[in-house]
Design an enzyme around this catalytic site. Structure first.
Site, PDB file in Angstrom:
ATOM      1  N   ARG A   1       5.789 -11.363   3.800  1.00 18.26           N
ATOM      2  CA  ARG A   1       5.338 -10.662   5.013  1.00 18.26           C
ATOM      3  C   ARG A   1       5.491 -11.466   6.296  1.00 18.26           C
ATOM      4  NH1 ARG A   1      -0.333  -8.766   2.462  1.00 18.26           N
ATOM      5  NH2 ARG A   1       0.428  -7.074   1.134  1.00 18.26           N
TER       6      ARG A   1
ATOM      7  N   CYS B   1      -3.281  -3.876   3.150  1.00 17.23           N
ATOM      8  CA  CYS B   1      -3.830  -2.531   3.424  1.00 17.23           C
ATOM      9  C   CYS B   1      -4.722  -2.480   4.664  1.00 17.23           C
ATOM     10  CB  CYS B   1      -4.600  -2.046   2.202  1.00 17.23           C
ATOM     11  SG  CYS B   1      -5.479  -3.343   1.328  1.00 17.23           S
TER      12      CYS B   1
ATOM     13  N   GLN C   1     -14.138  -3.121   2.814  1.00 16.09           N
ATOM     14  CA  GLN C   1     -13.003  -2.820   1.945  1.00 16.09           C
ATOM     15  C   GLN C   1     -13.434  -2.412   0.534  1.00 16.09           C
ATOM     16  OE1 GLN C   1     -10.591  -6.372   4.150  1.00 16.09           O
ATOM     17  NE2 GLN C   1      -9.608  -5.593   2.322  1.00 16.09           N
TER      18      GLN C   1
ATOM     19  N   SER D   1     -10.790  -0.869  -4.828  1.00 13.54           N
ATOM     20  CA  SER D   1      -9.411  -0.613  -5.267  1.00 13.54           C
ATOM     21  C   SER D   1      -8.422  -1.524  -4.557  1.00 13.54           C
ATOM     22  CB  SER D   1      -9.027   0.853  -5.054  1.00 13.54           C
ATOM     23  OG  SER D   1      -9.148   1.187  -3.692  1.00 13.54           O
ATOM     24  N   GLY D   2      -8.847  -2.162  -3.475  1.00 12.64           N
ATOM     25  CA  GLY D   2      -8.000  -3.163  -2.831  1.00 12.64           C
ATOM     26  C   GLY D   2      -7.682  -4.302  -3.780  1.00 12.64           C
TER      27      GLY D   2
ATOM     28  N   HIS E   1     -10.522   1.884   2.931  1.00  9.42           N
ATOM     29  CA  HIS E   1     -11.110   0.767   3.674  1.00  9.42           C
ATOM     30  C   HIS E   1     -11.563   1.300   5.037  1.00  9.42           C
ATOM     31  CE1 HIS E   1      -9.600  -1.705   0.585  1.00  9.42           C
ATOM     32  NE2 HIS E   1      -8.594  -2.284   1.185  1.00  9.42           N
TER      33      HIS E   1
ATOM     34  N   ASN F   1      -6.572   3.031   1.280  1.00  8.46           N
ATOM     35  CA  ASN F   1      -5.820   1.776   1.162  1.00  8.46           C
ATOM     36  C   ASN F   1      -4.684   1.848   0.165  1.00  8.46           C
ATOM     37  OD1 ASN F   1      -8.391   1.896  -0.433  1.00  8.46           O
ATOM     38  ND2 ASN F   1      -7.419   0.215  -1.525  1.00  8.46           N
TER      39      ASN F   1
HETATM   40  N1  LIG Z   1      -4.610  -2.219  -3.934  1.00  2.00           N
HETATM   41  C1  LIG Z   1      -4.330  -2.170  -2.644  1.00  2.00           C
HETATM   42  O1  LIG Z   1      -5.083  -1.589  -1.834  1.00  2.00           O
HETATM   43  C2  LIG Z   1      -3.076  -2.821  -2.131  1.00  2.00           C
HETATM   44  C3  LIG Z   1      -2.719  -2.641  -0.802  1.00  2.00           C
HETATM   45  C4  LIG Z   1      -1.575  -3.253  -0.294  1.00  2.00           C
HETATM   46  C5  LIG Z   1      -0.813  -4.035  -1.129  1.00  2.00           C
HETATM   47  N2  LIG Z   1      -1.188  -4.189  -2.436  1.00  2.00           N
HETATM   48  C6  LIG Z   1      -0.330  -5.012  -3.292  1.00  2.00           C
HETATM   49  O2  LIG Z   1       0.234  -4.139  -4.277  1.00  2.00           O
HETATM   50  C7  LIG Z   1       0.420  -4.859  -5.489  1.00  2.00           C
HETATM   51  C8  LIG Z   1      -0.237  -4.097  -6.638  1.00  2.00           C
HETATM   52  O3  LIG Z   1      -1.622  -3.989  -6.405  1.00  2.00           O
HETATM   53  P1  LIG Z   1      -2.538  -3.004  -7.259  1.00  2.00           P
HETATM   54  O4  LIG Z   1      -3.810  -2.911  -6.512  1.00  2.00           O
HETATM   55  O5  LIG Z   1      -1.802  -1.763  -7.600  1.00  2.00           O
HETATM   56  O6  LIG Z   1      -2.776  -3.865  -8.600  1.00  2.00           O
HETATM   57  P2  LIG Z   1      -3.088  -3.358 -10.108  1.00  2.00           P
HETATM   58  O7  LIG Z   1      -3.780  -2.052 -10.121  1.00  2.00           O
HETATM   59  O8  LIG Z   1      -3.742  -4.516 -10.755  1.00  2.00           O
HETATM   60  O9  LIG Z   1      -1.627  -3.139 -10.735  1.00  2.00           O
HETATM   61  C9  LIG Z   1      -0.774  -4.242 -11.006  1.00  2.00           C
HETATM   62  C10 LIG Z   1       0.512  -3.720 -11.605  1.00  2.00           C
HETATM   63  O10 LIG Z   1       1.393  -4.829 -11.831  1.00  2.00           O
HETATM   64  C11 LIG Z   1       1.846  -4.766 -13.175  1.00  2.00           C
HETATM   65  N3  LIG Z   1       2.184  -6.090 -13.705  1.00  2.00           N
HETATM   66  C12 LIG Z   1       1.340  -7.114 -14.001  1.00  2.00           C
HETATM   67  N4  LIG Z   1       2.042  -8.140 -14.565  1.00  2.00           N
HETATM   68  C13 LIG Z   1       3.337  -7.728 -14.629  1.00  2.00           C
HETATM   69  C14 LIG Z   1       4.518  -8.307 -15.152  1.00  2.00           C
HETATM   70  N5  LIG Z   1       4.530  -9.544 -15.693  1.00  2.00           N
HETATM   71  N6  LIG Z   1       5.681  -7.598 -15.060  1.00  2.00           N
HETATM   72  C15 LIG Z   1       5.701  -6.352 -14.512  1.00  2.00           C
HETATM   73  N7  LIG Z   1       4.599  -5.733 -14.022  1.00  2.00           N
HETATM   74  C16 LIG Z   1       3.425  -6.422 -14.082  1.00  2.00           C
HETATM   75  C17 LIG Z   1       0.689  -4.150 -13.930  1.00  2.00           C
HETATM   76  O11 LIG Z   1       1.130  -3.678 -15.200  1.00  2.00           O
HETATM   77  P3  LIG Z   1       0.103  -3.530 -16.457  1.00  2.00           P
HETATM   78  O12 LIG Z   1      -0.567  -2.180 -16.277  1.00  2.00           O
HETATM   79  O13 LIG Z   1       1.004  -3.557 -17.637  1.00  2.00           O
HETATM   80  O14 LIG Z   1      -0.850  -4.663 -16.393  1.00  2.00           O
HETATM   81  C18 LIG Z   1       0.322  -3.033 -12.963  1.00  2.00           C
HETATM   82  O15 LIG Z   1       1.243  -1.959 -13.076  1.00  2.00           O
HETATM   83  C19 LIG Z   1      -0.125  -6.271  -5.247  1.00  2.00           C
HETATM   84  O16 LIG Z   1       0.953  -7.116  -4.853  1.00  2.00           O
HETATM   85  C20 LIG Z   1      -1.078  -6.065  -4.085  1.00  2.00           C
HETATM   86  O17 LIG Z   1      -1.255  -7.236  -3.322  1.00  2.00           O
HETATM   87  C21 LIG Z   1      -2.293  -3.598  -2.958  1.00  2.00           C
END
Ligand SMILES: NC(=O)c1ccc[n+]([C@@H]2O[C@H](COP(=O)([O-])OP(=O)(O)OC[C@H]3O[C@@H](n4cnc5c(N)ncnc54)[C@H](OP(=O)(O)O)[C@@H]3O)[C@@H](O)[C@H]2O)c1
Length: 336
Positions: free
Chosen positions: A100, A133, A160, A163-164, A241, A314
């Protein structure tokens, strides 16, 4: 334009699963979908356009033939696998924090700085980052204020949702409500509690989340010298958020003029009739697109100042929707 062959890394996660449904909702033209997740989910099925697709693990050559790859997994995964996706020739939209603040990578919120995306495509860039987010909703609201009255200083406090921190954090809150389950994802129980630390504490006392909010806002708004200070707080809500924002501006800006200007911004809604209990909340933003502002008022403690409240889902505008919008802008600009 031909339809796209799309990879989604993190397809089973909170953001990735929404990204799949948003691609569908917005009619993003998809010829092939390739979902990736961890070994834990190998073979797990995800739904897309009424069909089931089996999740794959990341391995060398796994992006071959794809035209777009979305990264929604983690910083570690993006660091390791974004270079491979770029080598395969795909456009890459990364939602992790890894790229970023890299000067060579445009950080994009289309409503705010689509021009940076267009300029980057012209010089051959293929990697685009989506912001944190809490940054997205803030800059969507601030851009109009800066255009109308010049921003001098911003003070923001965030509220926040869990789910973040991903799907597991949502499960943790649900489990703790009505039980005495111990904290695992968060440093303390989050049920009926507020935790004033998100991310790692840095040498200057700010957390990494607060630093992201401050640094990313400066980059997206194109105001490197912007005075901005943030406090980020985790609250026991599931999705969306909220932020309380104080903005010091260069000159007088009538509140109704700002509300009118905000109403003209695509993706921004003004919910501002507090006397009738109309204001943005988690309840009226979660599961919806866009950013909502309200509680606009003059800050009497400075010469020219405003206070307002801004809320957004978010997982959608804060992450998945923004990434899909970036991809739509890439297609429009590059004519893919
Ligand atoms: N949540 C938010 O509000 C938000 C906002 C902006 C940006 N983000 C960014 O978006 C990304 C995902 O966040 P999230 O909140 O969706 O997290 P999450 O719900 O924990 O989901 C993580 C995902 O990554 C997968 N993963 C983990 N290890 C992996 C591997 N070795 N190879 C391939 N896939 C793998 C997981 O698969 P499994 O189901 O198999 O574990 C799952 O699909 C992060 O980089 C976060 O910083 C999140």
């Amino acid at each position: 334009m031909p339809a796209e062959r799309v990879g989604v890394v993190g397809a089973t996660g909170a953001v990735g699963s929404r990204l799949l449904s948003i691609l569908e909702e917005r009619g993003f033209p998809v010829e092939e979908i390739r979902p990736f997740a961890s070994e834990r989910s190998q073979g797990k099925l995800v739904e897309f356009q009424g069909r089931s697709f089996s999740c794959q693990v990341l391995r060398s050559g796994c992006f071959n033939g794809l035209s777009f790859v979305f990264f929604d997994a983690s910083d570690e995964i993006s660091k390791e696998w974004v270079p491979e996706a770029l080598r395969s020739g795909a456009w890459v939209v990364d939602n992790s924090a890894v790229y970023r603040l890299d000067d060579a990578v445009p950080l994009i919120v289309p409503e705010v700085n689509e021009a940076d995306l267009v300029a980057s495509i012209r010089v051959g860039r293929r990697l685009f980052a989506g912001p944190n987010c809490s940054t997205v909703q803030l800059v969507v609201a601030l851009r109009t204020i800066h255009e109308l009255a010049g921003i001098r200083r911003v003070v923001v406090s965030t509220y926040q949702s869990v789910s973040g921190a991903g799907t597991a954090a949502m499960d943790e809150l649900r489990e703790q409500v009505g039980s005495d389950a111990a904290a695992a994802i968060f440093p303390h129980r989050i049920a009926f509690n507020l935790i004033p630390r998100i991310g790692k504490v840095q040498a200057d006392g700010f957390t990494s989340e607060e630093q992201k909010l401050m640094r990313e806002s400066r980059k997206i708004l194109g105001i490197p010298e912007l005075k901005i200070v943030a406090t980020a707080v985790r609250v026991p809500t599931l999705i969306s958020h909220a932020e309380s924002v104080f903005v010091e501006i260069e000159k007088e800006l009538p509140l109704e003029r700002l509300r009118d200007a905000w109403r003209q911004v695509t993706g921004l809604s003004v919910l501002d009739e507090p006397e009738n209990d109309v204001y943005p909340m988690n309840d009226n933003t979660a599961g919806r697109d866009g950013v909502a502002v309200g509680r606009l008022r003059r800050d009497p403690s400075v010469n020219h100042g405003l206070c307002f409240w801004v809320v957004s889902d978010n997982l959608r505008k804060g992450a998945a929707l923004n990434a899909v919008q970036i991809a739509e802008c890439i297609r429009k600009t590059a004519g893919t």
